[in-house]
Design a protein around this motif. Structure first.
Motif, PDB file in Angstrom:
ATOM      1  N   GLY A  60       0.917  -1.252   0.078  1.00  0.00           N
ATOM      2  CA  GLY A  60       0.014   0.075  -0.120  1.00  0.00           C
ATOM      3  C   GLY A  60       0.785   1.180   0.083  1.00  0.00           C
ATOM      4  N   VAL A 103      -3.982  -5.197  -0.186  1.00  0.00           N
ATOM      5  CA  VAL A 103      -3.582  -3.906  -0.277  1.00  0.00           C
ATOM      6  C   VAL A 103      -4.321  -2.963   0.556  1.00  0.00           C
ATOM      7  N   SER A 108      -5.014   0.955   2.194  1.00  0.00           N
ATOM      8  CA  SER A 108      -4.933   2.536   1.783  1.00  0.00           C
ATOM      9  C   SER A 108      -5.946   3.147   2.883  1.00  0.00           C
ATOM     10  N   VAL A 132      -6.778  -0.266  -6.544  1.00  0.00           N
ATOM     11  CA  VAL A 132      -5.589  -0.212  -6.367  1.00  0.00           C
ATOM     12  C   VAL A 132      -4.343   0.589  -7.109  1.00  0.00           C
ATOM     13  N   TYR A 158      -2.408   4.083  -5.692  1.00  0.00           N
ATOM     14  CA  TYR A 158      -1.109   4.405  -5.947  1.00  0.00           C
ATOM     15  C   TYR A 158      -0.874   5.479  -6.864  1.00  0.00           C
TER      16      TYR A 158
END
Length: 240
Positions: A39, A212, A214, A233, A237
């Motif tokens: 992450g 992942v 966040s 995802v 990013y």
């Protein structure tokens, strides 16, 4: 009847002031898995490891180890029950020798015999390519060698699951490949791994499953190819 997950969280939460570092996280790892936990910066990965190894107190939710609740247990309890870890910044005894660093966790085990522990330590150092450095002070090792020594110290506790926090950070490409090889060998021998790192190339060479995070939440969890193309995802990013 299905076996419980080796380690599992339910609604796991941790906040620092008004910031939720981990926000109602549900996460499970089964025995034998090799999982990448990734992450963006500040997503809660290291906090999650700290909560799952007893290095931080949880604010809400549960942690279960083989189905038994262990939230609130000290780090020493997790270690005694087969949960090992390494740290983003290595936590070695810098003025002690390599072999002395290995002996500390080994002799902390119940009913440990120094002769047996010394043999185990040298076996692990041989495996990690550090045998010739056993009399060197830990502070005189390279950054990559210190990462390897910390992995060796974790192995002295005979963990069933190992959380590796940034094992490739600051490591040269040769040692990075060495660490990847060591993890693969240990995994094939039966150990379970959760690996946090920003080196996505190394992660993709190792793991079978990606989780992942966040902003404290889990946004994806699944096979490598599936997660890499997940729109949430990509957005996390890219910041778009």
């Amino acid at each position: 009847m299905a076996m419980p997950a080796l380690i599992e969280t339910r609604g796991l939460s941790k906040h620092f002031g008004g910031i939720f570092a981990v926000d109602r996280l549900d996460f499970a790892v089964n025995a034998g898995e090799l999982v990448g936990l990734i992450g963006p910066n500040g997503s809660g990965k290291t906090t999650t490891i700290n909560l799952l190894t007893g290095h931080l107190k949880i604010d809400a939710g549960q942690v279960r180890l083989r189905g038994e609740r262990v939230d609130g247990a000290a780090a020493s309890v997790f270690a005694a029950r087969g949960v090992g870890r390494t740290f983003q910044i290595t936590q070695l005894f810098s003025r002690m020798s390599v072999i002395e660093n290995m002996l500390v966790p080994g002799l902390a085990r119940a009913h440990a015999e120094k002769r047996v522990v010394l043999g185990e330590a040298r076996k692990h150092l041989e495996f990690l390519g550090l045998a010739s450095l056993e009399t060197l002070q830990a502070k005189n090792l390279s950054g990559g060698q210190q990462k390897l020594l910390e992995l060796g110290r974790a192995l002295m506790l005979k963990p069933e699951i190992l959380f590796l926090d940034e094992p490739f950070a600051g490591v040269n490409p040769y040692l990075r490949d060495e660490i990847i090889g060591f993890v693969k060998t240990l995994h094939e021998a039966g150990r379970t791994f959760v690996i946090v790192d920003h080196d996505l190339d190394a992660i993709q060479r190792l793991v079978h499953r990606l989780v992942v995070m966040s902003r404290g939440k889990k946004i994806a969890d699944g096979p490598l190819a599936e997660v890499r193309t997940n729109p949430a995802v990509i957005t996390a990013y890219s910041g778009v």
